[in-house]
Write an enzyme that holds these catalytic residues in place. Sequence first.
Site, PDB file in Angstrom:
ATOM      1  N   HIS A 224      24.117  30.792  74.238  1.00  0.00           N
ATOM      2  CA  HIS A 224      25.490  30.262  74.297  1.00  0.00           C
ATOM      3  C   HIS A 224      25.511  28.791  73.875  1.00  0.00           C
ATOM      4  O   HIS A 224      26.402  28.360  73.141  1.00  0.00           O
ATOM      5  CB  HIS A 224      26.046  30.354  75.725  1.00  0.00           C
ATOM      6  CG  HIS A 224      26.230  31.743  76.251  1.00  0.00           C
ATOM      7  ND1 HIS A 224      25.610  32.178  77.405  1.00  0.00           N
ATOM      8  CD2 HIS A 224      26.968  32.793  75.810  1.00  0.00           C
ATOM      9  CE1 HIS A 224      25.971  33.427  77.656  1.00  0.00           C
ATOM     10  NE2 HIS A 224      26.785  33.833  76.692  1.00  0.00           N
TER      11      HIS A 224
ATOM     12  N   LYS B  38      33.157  42.614  85.856  1.00  0.00           N
ATOM     13  CA  LYS B  38      31.697  42.568  85.663  1.00  0.00           C
ATOM     14  C   LYS B  38      30.923  42.273  86.944  1.00  0.00           C
ATOM     15  O   LYS B  38      29.698  42.222  86.906  1.00  0.00           O
ATOM     16  CB  LYS B  38      31.358  41.491  84.623  1.00  0.00           C
ATOM     17  CG  LYS B  38      31.350  41.994  83.188  1.00  0.00           C
ATOM     18  CD  LYS B  38      30.621  41.011  82.296  1.00  0.00           C
ATOM     19  CE  LYS B  38      30.363  41.585  80.929  1.00  0.00           C
ATOM     20  NZ  LYS B  38      29.705  40.579  80.056  1.00  0.00           N
TER      21      LYS B  38
ATOM     22  N   ARG C 109      25.939  38.401  67.601  1.00  0.00           N
ATOM     23  CA  ARG C 109      24.489  38.582  67.593  1.00  0.00           C
ATOM     24  C   ARG C 109      24.067  39.668  66.613  1.00  0.00           C
ATOM     25  O   ARG C 109      23.482  39.408  65.594  1.00  0.00           O
ATOM     26  CB  ARG C 109      23.973  38.873  69.007  1.00  0.00           C
ATOM     27  CG  ARG C 109      23.994  37.639  69.888  1.00  0.00           C
ATOM     28  CD  ARG C 109      23.887  37.984  71.339  1.00  0.00           C
ATOM     29  NE  ARG C 109      24.981  38.867  71.722  1.00  0.00           N
ATOM     30  CZ  ARG C 109      25.099  39.478  72.875  1.00  0.00           C
ATOM     31  NH1 ARG C 109      24.172  39.339  73.767  1.00  0.00           N
ATOM     32  NH2 ARG C 109      26.133  40.230  73.137  1.00  0.00           N
TER      33      ARG C 109
ATOM     34  N   SER D 264      23.005  37.562  79.356  1.00  0.00           N
ATOM     35  CA  SER D 264      22.881  37.051  80.726  1.00  0.00           C
ATOM     36  C   SER D 264      22.225  38.063  81.656  1.00  0.00           C
ATOM     37  O   SER D 264      21.474  37.687  82.562  1.00  0.00           O
ATOM     38  CB  SER D 264      24.253  36.646  81.256  1.00  0.00           C
ATOM     39  OG  SER D 264      24.802  35.665  80.411  1.00  0.00           O
TER      40      SER D 264
HETATM   41  N1  COA Z   1      23.667  34.208  73.443  1.00  0.00           N
HETATM   42  C1  COA Z   1      23.260  34.895  74.513  1.00  0.00           C
HETATM   43  N2  COA Z   1      23.996  35.834  75.116  1.00  0.00           N
HETATM   44  C2  COA Z   1      25.218  36.061  74.629  1.00  0.00           C
HETATM   45  C3  COA Z   1      25.723  35.380  73.524  1.00  0.00           C
HETATM   46  C4  COA Z   1      24.887  34.408  72.924  1.00  0.00           C
HETATM   47  N3  COA Z   1      25.269  33.719  71.854  1.00  0.00           N
HETATM   48  N4  COA Z   1      26.951  35.808  73.272  1.00  0.00           N
HETATM   49  C5  COA Z   1      27.228  36.751  74.187  1.00  0.00           C
HETATM   50  N5  COA Z   1      26.178  36.909  75.004  1.00  0.00           N
HETATM   51  C6  COA Z   1      26.044  37.864  76.108  1.00  0.00           C
HETATM   52  C7  COA Z   1      26.640  37.369  77.387  1.00  0.00           C
HETATM   53  O1  COA Z   1      25.699  36.650  78.154  1.00  0.00           O
HETATM   54  C8  COA Z   1      27.048  38.654  78.053  1.00  0.00           C
HETATM   55  O2  COA Z   1      25.933  39.228  78.710  1.00  0.00           O
HETATM   56  P1  COA Z   1      26.094  40.250  79.913  1.00  0.00           P
HETATM   57  O3  COA Z   1      26.923  41.399  79.417  1.00  0.00           O
HETATM   58  O4  COA Z   1      24.714  40.613  80.218  1.00  0.00           O
HETATM   59  O5  COA Z   1      26.790  39.484  81.011  1.00  0.00           O
HETATM   60  C9  COA Z   1      27.428  39.579  76.898  1.00  0.00           C
HETATM   61  O6  COA Z   1      26.755  39.039  75.790  1.00  0.00           O
HETATM   62  C10 COA Z   1      28.906  39.617  76.653  1.00  0.00           C
HETATM   63  O7  COA Z   1      29.353  38.341  76.237  1.00  0.00           O
HETATM   64  P2  COA Z   1      30.626  37.525  76.752  1.00  0.00           P
HETATM   65  O8  COA Z   1      30.891  36.465  75.794  1.00  0.00           O
HETATM   66  O9  COA Z   1      30.360  37.056  78.123  1.00  0.00           O
HETATM   67  O10 COA Z   1      31.734  38.564  76.640  1.00  0.00           O
HETATM   68  P3  COA Z   1      32.568  39.215  77.724  1.00  0.00           P
HETATM   69  O11 COA Z   1      32.748  40.598  77.231  1.00  0.00           O
HETATM   70  O12 COA Z   1      32.031  39.069  79.070  1.00  0.00           O
HETATM   71  O13 COA Z   1      33.893  38.371  77.664  1.00  0.00           O
HETATM   72  C11 COA Z   1      36.042  37.656  76.719  1.00  0.00           C
HETATM   73  C12 COA Z   1      34.724  38.416  76.555  1.00  0.00           C
HETATM   74  C13 COA Z   1      36.000  36.700  77.877  1.00  0.00           C
HETATM   75  C14 COA Z   1      36.219  36.859  75.454  1.00  0.00           C
HETATM   76  C15 COA Z   1      37.153  38.698  76.848  1.00  0.00           C
HETATM   77  O14 COA Z   1      36.817  39.617  77.842  1.00  0.00           O
HETATM   78  C16 COA Z   1      38.509  38.081  77.150  1.00  0.00           C
HETATM   79  O15 COA Z   1      39.051  37.337  76.385  1.00  0.00           O
HETATM   80  N6  COA Z   1      39.060  38.431  78.316  1.00  0.00           N
HETATM   81  C17 COA Z   1      40.357  37.930  78.772  1.00  0.00           C
HETATM   82  C18 COA Z   1      41.397  39.038  78.802  1.00  0.00           C
HETATM   83  C19 COA Z   1      42.068  39.162  77.469  1.00  0.00           C
HETATM   84  O16 COA Z   1      42.687  38.263  76.965  1.00  0.00           O
HETATM   85  N7  COA Z   1      41.963  40.363  76.874  1.00  0.00           N
HETATM   86  C20 COA Z   1      42.608  40.602  75.611  1.00  0.00           C
HETATM   87  C21 COA Z   1      41.627  40.530  74.512  1.00  0.00           C
HETATM   88  S1  COA Z   1      40.890  42.119  74.315  1.00  0.00           S
END
Ligand code: COA
Length: 157
Positions: free
Chosen positions: A18, A42, A89, A127
């Site tokens: 990140h 989550k 990724r 993560s």
């Molecule tokens: N390096 C390391 N790990 C990474 C990474 C990077 N560059 N990018 C992503 N990851 C990992 C994260 O650690 C996470 O791991 P985990 O699943 O083991 O916890 C996983 O990849 C998912 O990444 P993350 O960026 O945390 O995505 P998310 O799915 O949890 O969240 C949001 C995505 C927050 C952008 C999205 O859910 C959101 O916008 N929610 C708000 C509601 C909304 O507006 N919804 C409408 C849009 S659909």
Amino acid sequence: MHKVAVYPGTFDPITNGHLDIINRGLEIFDSVIVAVLENAKKKPLFSAEERVEMIRNSVDRRTEVGSFSGLLVDYMKKKNTRFELRGMRAMSDFDYEFQMSIANKKLWPEMETVFIMTDQKYLYLNSSLVKELARLGADISEFVPKNVETVLKKKLQ
Ligand code: COA
């Protein structure tokens, strides 16, 4: 014009992958707002406050850190920016990111998502993997900043 991007995620916890996206995002944008999604879905190990604190201790002053619940587009409007930063990724990220990007555009057509390809060092990193390795007593110093390593070890004790 001062260009700001919001970098949203669960960050449970933030990793070096990140941080790589944030630092490279700062080469494009003047500042980045890291937005921690509270994300009850989550069941995070860390509270939103703990996640925010760990990020604050890992970034420089061009990076603001906050948290949100609800829609990302609403948070971005509140923060006065239409630019989102996301890391990509592998191909497996593409479908999910594409779907979210289209959904966000439907909600707010002016919104733009800028994707940065991950450094290959972090291709496999997430993560959950970091938490699993820490639980099993493996060395995670290569994957997370020092402050996260300390907090994570303490949490899992
Ligand atoms: N390096 C390391 N790990 C990474 C990474 C990077 N560059 N990018 C992503 N990851 C990992 C994260 O650690 C996470 O791991 P985990 O699943 O083991 O916890 C996983 O990849 C998912 O990444 P993350 O960026 O945390 O995505 P998310 O799915 O949890 O969240 C949001 C995505 C927050 C952008 C999205 O859910 C959101 O916008 N929610 C708000 C509601 C909304 O507006 N919804 C409408 C849009 S659909």
